[in-house]
Design a protein around this motif. Structure first.
Motif, PDB file in Angstrom:
ATOM      1  N   TYR A  70      53.591  64.900  56.701  1.00  0.00           N
ATOM      2  CA  TYR A  70      54.887  65.486  56.354  1.00  0.00           C
ATOM      3  C   TYR A  70      54.838  67.010  56.407  1.00  0.00           C
ATOM      4  O   TYR A  70      55.741  67.651  56.928  1.00  0.00           O
ATOM      5  CB  TYR A  70      55.338  65.051  54.953  1.00  0.00           C
ATOM      6  N   LEU A  71      53.777  67.598  55.875  1.00  0.00           N
ATOM      7  CA  LEU A  71      53.633  69.048  55.875  1.00  0.00           C
ATOM      8  C   LEU A  71      53.552  69.580  57.310  1.00  0.00           C
ATOM      9  O   LEU A  71      54.257  70.523  57.675  1.00  0.00           O
ATOM     10  CB  LEU A  71      52.391  69.470  55.081  1.00  0.00           C
ATOM     11  N   SER A  72      52.710  68.967  58.128  1.00  0.00           N
ATOM     12  CA  SER A  72      52.574  69.394  59.520  1.00  0.00           C
ATOM     13  C   SER A  72      53.868  69.193  60.297  1.00  0.00           C
ATOM     14  O   SER A  72      54.226  70.015  61.148  1.00  0.00           O
ATOM     15  CB  SER A  72      51.434  68.623  60.203  1.00  0.00           C
ATOM     16  N   LEU A  73      54.577  68.127  60.006  1.00  0.00           N
ATOM     17  CA  LEU A  73      55.843  67.832  60.686  1.00  0.00           C
ATOM     18  C   LEU A  73      56.894  68.900  60.369  1.00  0.00           C
ATOM     19  O   LEU A  73      57.644  69.315  61.254  1.00  0.00           O
ATOM     20  CB  LEU A  73      56.329  66.446  60.265  1.00  0.00           C
ATOM     21  N   ARG A  74      56.932  69.372  59.135  1.00  0.00           N
ATOM     22  CA  ARG A  74      57.890  70.415  58.751  1.00  0.00           C
ATOM     23  C   ARG A  74      57.616  71.730  59.482  1.00  0.00           C
ATOM     24  O   ARG A  74      58.517  72.528  59.702  1.00  0.00           O
ATOM     25  CB  ARG A  74      57.860  70.654  57.241  1.00  0.00           C
ATOM     26  N   GLU A  75      56.360  71.966  59.843  1.00  0.00           N
ATOM     27  CA  GLU A  75      55.975  73.217  60.498  1.00  0.00           C
ATOM     28  C   GLU A  75      55.994  73.131  62.020  1.00  0.00           C
ATOM     29  O   GLU A  75      55.871  74.153  62.703  1.00  0.00           O
ATOM     30  CB  GLU A  75      54.582  73.634  60.022  1.00  0.00           C
ATOM     31  N   ALA A  76      56.146  71.931  62.569  1.00  0.00           N
ATOM     32  CA  ALA A  76      56.028  71.725  64.015  1.00  0.00           C
ATOM     33  C   ALA A  76      57.313  72.046  64.764  1.00  0.00           C
ATOM     34  O   ALA A  76      58.410  71.755  64.302  1.00  0.00           O
ATOM     35  CB  ALA A  76      55.623  70.278  64.294  1.00  0.00           C
ATOM     36  N   ASP A  77      57.120  72.631  65.941  1.00  0.00           N
ATOM     37  CA  ASP A  77      58.218  72.840  66.882  1.00  0.00           C
ATOM     38  C   ASP A  77      58.301  71.673  67.861  1.00  0.00           C
ATOM     39  O   ASP A  77      59.351  71.388  68.424  1.00  0.00           O
ATOM     40  CB  ASP A  77      57.989  74.131  67.677  1.00  0.00           C
ATOM     41  N   MET A  78      57.149  71.034  68.078  1.00  0.00           N
ATOM     42  CA  MET A  78      57.056  69.928  69.029  1.00  0.00           C
ATOM     43  C   MET A  78      56.178  68.832  68.440  1.00  0.00           C
ATOM     44  O   MET A  78      55.184  69.106  67.773  1.00  0.00           O
ATOM     45  CB  MET A  78      56.453  70.409  70.350  1.00  0.00           C
ATOM     46  N   LEU A  79      56.550  67.601  68.729  1.00  0.00           N
ATOM     47  CA  LEU A  79      55.785  66.430  68.315  1.00  0.00           C
ATOM     48  C   LEU A  79      55.316  65.694  69.555  1.00  0.00           C
ATOM     49  O   LEU A  79      56.090  65.516  70.500  1.00  0.00           O
ATOM     50  CB  LEU A  79      56.671  65.505  67.469  1.00  0.00           C
ATOM     51  N   VAL A  80      54.046  65.290  69.558  1.00  0.00           N
ATOM     52  CA  VAL A  80      53.504  64.471  70.630  1.00  0.00           C
ATOM     53  C   VAL A  80      52.988  63.182  69.998  1.00  0.00           C
ATOM     54  O   VAL A  80      52.156  63.211  69.097  1.00  0.00           O
ATOM     55  CB  VAL A  80      52.370  65.186  71.393  1.00  0.00           C
ATOM     56  N   ILE A  81      53.529  62.071  70.467  1.00  0.00           N
ATOM     57  CA  ILE A  81      53.098  60.748  70.017  1.00  0.00           C
ATOM     58  C   ILE A  81      52.105  60.231  71.049  1.00  0.00           C
ATOM     59  O   ILE A  81      52.448  60.124  72.232  1.00  0.00           O
ATOM     60  CB  ILE A  81      54.311  59.784  69.912  1.00  0.00           C
ATOM     61  N   ALA A  82      50.889  59.914  70.631  1.00  0.00           N
ATOM     62  CA  ALA A  82      49.854  59.431  71.551  1.00  0.00           C
ATOM     63  C   ALA A  82      49.321  58.094  71.047  1.00  0.00           C
ATOM     64  O   ALA A  82      48.996  57.961  69.869  1.00  0.00           O
ATOM     65  CB  ALA A  82      48.723  60.451  71.646  1.00  0.00           C
ATOM     66  N   SER A  83      49.240  57.120  71.954  1.00  0.00           N
ATOM     67  CA  SER A  83      48.789  55.805  71.522  1.00  0.00           C
ATOM     68  C   SER A  83      48.306  54.960  72.688  1.00  0.00           C
ATOM     69  O   SER A  83      48.850  55.044  73.792  1.00  0.00           O
ATOM     70  CB  SER A  83      49.947  55.052  70.833  1.00  0.00           C
ATOM     71  N   PRO A  84      47.324  54.106  72.395  1.00  0.00           N
ATOM     72  CA  PRO A  84      47.062  53.026  73.338  1.00  0.00           C
ATOM     73  C   PRO A  84      48.194  52.008  73.189  1.00  0.00           C
ATOM     74  O   PRO A  84      48.878  51.992  72.158  1.00  0.00           O
ATOM     75  CB  PRO A  84      45.731  52.452  72.859  1.00  0.00           C
TER      76      PRO A  84
END
Length: 176
Positions: free
Chosen positions: A71-85
């Motif tokens: 949650y803390l990192s998400l509030r500070e992020a300009d971009m989100l990258v979702i990575a998954s197998p």
């Protein structure tokens, strides 16, 4: 730009991790700040649908676990990258728990800095991405209204290949 990568792979040296590392190297090389969180190494419970976050919690989840770091990192992020197998046509279960918990992070509105989204997927087969793409489009492009920065996939022999890792590095370098 501050970039948050949520890596949903339980394999610390697997294909998804290699792709995340290549992307991060490229992004950092041009001055971006990348925080990569291996969600499978975290103690994160699934959403309980208790509605605390939409009532008394005013956007805060009642559960106090490692999701607080995200949650803390998400509030500070300009971009989100979702990575998954890809597991059974979708993202990993551990990453799905994290995304379900976005329910509180997006209330009463999405994080204000967050503008862009990208997805990095690894699979054994080229025809396994439908479930992950459904979530990407519905959850992130439509519901949160994020800008699509791209979907990068590797399947079969592409996994771990120099060509694919170079593509991810160049993607990270190209971000503005």
């Amino acid at each position: 730009m501050k970039i948050l990568v949520l890596n949903g792979s339980p394999h610390p040296k697997g294909s998804t991790k290699q792709m995340v590392t290549a992307f991060a190297e490229g992004a950092v090389s041009v001055g971006h700040e990348v925080t990569a969180i291996d969600v499978c190494r975290k103690n994160i419970k699934g959403c309980m649908a208790c509605e605390y976050c939409h009532t008394k919690g005013r956007g805060s989840c009642i559960q106090q676990d490692d999701m607080q770091e995200i949650y803390l990192s998400l509030r500070e992020a300009d971009m989100l990258v979702i990575a998954s197998p890809i597991y059974y046509h979708g993202i990993s279960g551990q990453l799905k728990c994290v995304i379900d918990r976005f329910y509180s992070a997006a209330y009463p509105s999405k994080p204000t800095r967050l503008k862009k989204i990208a997805m990095i997927l690894s699979s054994a087969d080229a025809d396994m991405y439908d479930g992950a793409m459904f979530s990407f489009k519905g959850d992130f492009l439509n519901y949160l209204g994020l800008e699509n920065s791209g979907v990068y996939t590797a399947h079969g022999s592409e996994n771990g290949s120099k060509k694919k890792l170079d593509e991810l590095r160049m993607f990270g370098e190209s971000l503005r």
